[in-house]
Design an enzyme around this catalytic site. Structure first.
Site, PDB file in Angstrom:
ATOM      1  N   CYS A 116     -46.748  22.531  18.621  1.00 21.78           N
ATOM      2  CA  CYS A 116     -45.481  22.282  17.848  1.00 21.78           C
ATOM      3  C   CYS A 116     -46.101  21.995  16.327  1.00 21.78           C
ATOM      4  CB  CYS A 116     -44.874  21.199  18.430  1.00 21.78           C
ATOM      5  SG  CYS A 116     -43.365  20.703  17.459  1.00 21.78           S
ATOM      6  N   LEU A 117     -45.744  23.155  15.460  1.00 22.40           N
ATOM      7  CA  LEU A 117     -45.816  23.098  14.221  1.00 22.40           C
ATOM      8  C   LEU A 117     -44.635  23.700  13.466  1.00 22.40           C
ATOM      9  CD1 LEU A 117     -47.990  22.073  11.785  1.00 22.40           C
ATOM     10  CD2 LEU A 117     -49.187  24.283  12.121  1.00 22.40           C
TER      11      LEU A 117
END
Length: 185
Positions: A116-117
């Protein structure tokens, strides 16, 4: 990498009318992605964080490489985390595909390797997702920052890890160290 650069030079020679005998134009074409990668990989290698190392399993394929991050501070100090980065043909209109190959206890990285970026999101509501102006350097620096200033417990992918941190920070630290000892050396 040198072979791909040579291929690019050959193509430029073909366009300038210096076609080698018996060659086929289609066999010497270099994609837009590969042209970008030649430039971006050189920039990346010149500006790599000290905690990162990039390796290319096949020097002729700049579109597939591995990144090792060895954080020098924080919860993940002492670990070495491997990422696989695949740059799709539609790059730079779409982001690279990134997967964490090292099992990790992290709020923004699932144990299965998903990350999750925001800059890896093709579509982002807040405008921080992928844009054609972003580069591989941005991706590497972003991944590196997941171990320091971008460590986000408020918007987790691994909810269990985030809740664990909220419940008991010291036990969270211990579990991170157990994961490092077992999977990230």
């Amino acid at each position: 990498m040198l072979t791909l650069a040579s291929k690019l030079k050959r193509e430029e020679g073909v366009r300038a009318g210096r076609t080698p005998a018996g060659s086929n134009d289609a066999a010497h074409r270099v994609s837009i992605r590969d042209r970008l990668l030649i430039k971006e990989v050189a920039e990346l290698e010149a500006n790599l964080p000290s905690t990162c190392k990039v390796t290319f399993p096949d020097e002729n394929k700049l579109c597939h490489f591995q990144l090792a991050i060895s954080p020098d501070e924080g919860y993940y100090l002492g670990g070495k985390f491997q990422f696989e980065i695949e740059v799709p043909e539609a790059y730079n209109m779409v982001p690279p595909k990134v997967k964490c190959l090292t099992r990790i206890w992290h709020p923004n990285i699932a144990e299965t390797g998903e990350i999750c970026l925001s800059l890896l999101r093709e579509h982002s509501i807040d405008g921080t997702g992928w844009a054609p102006t972003r580069t591989l350097k941005d991706v590497v620096w972003g991944l590196n920052s997941l171990f320091t200033d971008l460590l986000n417990f408020d918007d987790p992918l691994n909810i269990d890890a985030a809740e664990h941190h909220l419940r008991d920070k010291e036990d969270f630290r211990n579990k991170v160290q157990d994961f490092i000892k077992n999977y990230a050396r």
